[in-house]
Design an enzyme around this catalytic site. Structure first.
Site, PDB file in Angstrom:
ATOM      1  N   THR A   1       0.873  -1.174   0.000  1.00 43.11           N
ATOM      2  CA  THR A   1       0.000   0.000   0.000  1.00 43.11           C
ATOM      3  C   THR A   1       0.904   1.217   0.000  1.00 43.11           C
ATOM      4  O   THR A   1       1.650   1.458   0.953  1.00 43.11           O
ATOM      5  CB  THR A   1      -0.922   0.012   1.225  1.00 43.11           C
ATOM      6  OG1 THR A   1      -1.758  -1.143   1.181  1.00 43.11           O
ATOM      7  CG2 THR A   1      -1.792   1.264   1.233  1.00 43.11           C
TER       8      THR A   1
ATOM      9  N   LYS B   1      -7.231   1.308  -2.883  1.00 44.10           N
ATOM     10  CA  LYS B   1      -6.837   0.907  -1.533  1.00 44.10           C
ATOM     11  C   LYS B   1      -7.051   2.046  -0.544  1.00 44.10           C
ATOM     12  O   LYS B   1      -7.406   1.817   0.617  1.00 44.10           O
ATOM     13  CB  LYS B   1      -5.375   0.469  -1.513  1.00 44.10           C
ATOM     14  CG  LYS B   1      -4.887  -0.043  -0.149  1.00 44.10           C
ATOM     15  CD  LYS B   1      -5.695  -1.255   0.356  1.00 44.10           C
ATOM     16  CE  LYS B   1      -5.278  -1.684   1.763  1.00 44.10           C
ATOM     17  NZ  LYS B   1      -3.967  -2.324   1.814  1.00 44.10           N
TER      18      LYS B   1
ATOM     19  N   LYS C   1       0.547   4.952   8.423  1.00 48.69           N
ATOM     20  CA  LYS C   1       1.145   5.310   7.134  1.00 48.69           C
ATOM     21  C   LYS C   1       0.079   5.437   6.054  1.00 48.69           C
ATOM     22  O   LYS C   1       0.047   6.409   5.290  1.00 48.69           O
ATOM     23  CB  LYS C   1       2.188   4.260   6.751  1.00 48.69           C
ATOM     24  CG  LYS C   1       2.798   4.433   5.357  1.00 48.69           C
ATOM     25  CD  LYS C   1       2.155   3.521   4.321  1.00 48.69           C
ATOM     26  CE  LYS C   1       2.375   2.059   4.602  1.00 48.69           C
ATOM     27  NZ  LYS C   1       1.834   1.185   3.529  1.00 48.69           N
TER      28      LYS C   1
END
Length: 291
Positions: free
Chosen positions: A97, A172, A240
């Protein structure tokens, strides 16, 4: 059909994903910064490589699933990375990701060398990786996707090309934004049940099968009920991801107040020393808040 595949990143999810490809009959060349995390794959027949460059030299389709965008950049675009050591006609698939703009940059650099590139982040956590039921959201060219689709199908049960380079990463981000808000509901709901003296698993049995049902309550909720805060997906990596989504939102002049709020709770979890725990450890922040 057996393929020569490369795999960089054999952690909580990557190890299981690569193992599925090996068991499907593919020849694997693997690299991880900590070699011991690849021991099971090596025992299953994978060839150890000393660097991403070594993986690129041996494999035809090179997968990576590492930690942060800076790791993706080093692994793929670095001097000793995949792209500087790969031959034309091969394919790079980054399943980390990461940032949509970085995925676009990788695709452009790969195309200039006659190399295919896909961004293909996944959803489903460690359970999805172990059970080969991941959702795999892909960005890139149709013909490149078609060449890799059979391998994706070994790892996941819901595989879809979402658009051009970067589209997998944007999808995502949609996934992570939704999960972020859902996790607040999960931990508040279960902490309420705890304070009311309810059995958490019995509560999940009921609400998890109704309108409030979600993957998070039925899977991560069970872990909370059992006191299991081990990582299926690290808090530090979720922070993150939320940072990437918030940055992309600012670029689009888009306000996401719910995500910003959830991000603060997870930052608090990191400040409490829980960054190496699973995302369900957000529950510990609410425990601390409520005494």
């Amino acid at each position: 059909m057996s393929r020569k595949i490369g795999w960089i990143g054999t952690g909580v999810m990557g190890g299981s994903m690569c193992m599925h490809l090996i068991k499907a009959g593919n020849e694997a060349y693997v690299y991880n910064r900590t070699k011991s995390k690849a021991d099971q794959l090596i025992a299953a027949g994978a060839h150890w490589c000393d660097s991403p460059a070594d993986v690129a030299a041996n494999a035809d389709i090179i997968f990576s699933i590492v930690g942060y965008p800076v790791d993706v950049e080093e692994t793929i675009l670095g001097e000793n990375g995949v792209l500087n050591n790969v031959c034309p006609g091969k394919i790079i698939v980054d399943m980390t990701t990461s940032e949509p703009a970085l995925a676009e940059r990788i695709a452009e650099a790969a195309a200039a060398k006659g190399v295919g590139a896909l961004d293909a982040p996944v959803s489903g956590g460690d359970l999805g990786a172990r059970n080969a039921t991941l959702a795999i959201m892909v960005g890139g060219r149709q013909e490149t996707f078609d060449e890799v689709k059979d391998l994706f199908d070994v790892m996941g049960s819901n595989v879809r090309l979402m658009g051009a380079a970067g589209a997998g990463q944007h999808t995502k981000m949609c996934n992570q934004i939704l999960i972020a808000g859902t996790m607040i509901g999960v931990v508040e709901s279960l902490f309420y049940a705890y304070k009311a003296g309810m059995d958490l698993n019995e509560v999940i049995d009921v609400i998890g099968s109704g309108a409030a049902g979600s993957w998070s309550i039925n899977n991560l909720g069970r872990r909370i009920a059992d006191g299991d805060f081990n990582p299926g997906f690290f808090i530090k990596h979720f922070v993150k991801d939320m940072g990437i989504a918030l940055s992309e939102a600012r670029r689009m002049n888009l306000a996401l107040p719910g995500l910003a709020l959830v991000n603060q709770f997870y930052v608090a979890a990191m400040a409490m020393g829980h960054e190496e725990l699973g995302t369900q450890a957000l529950y510990k922040v609410f425990e601390k808040m409520n005494g």
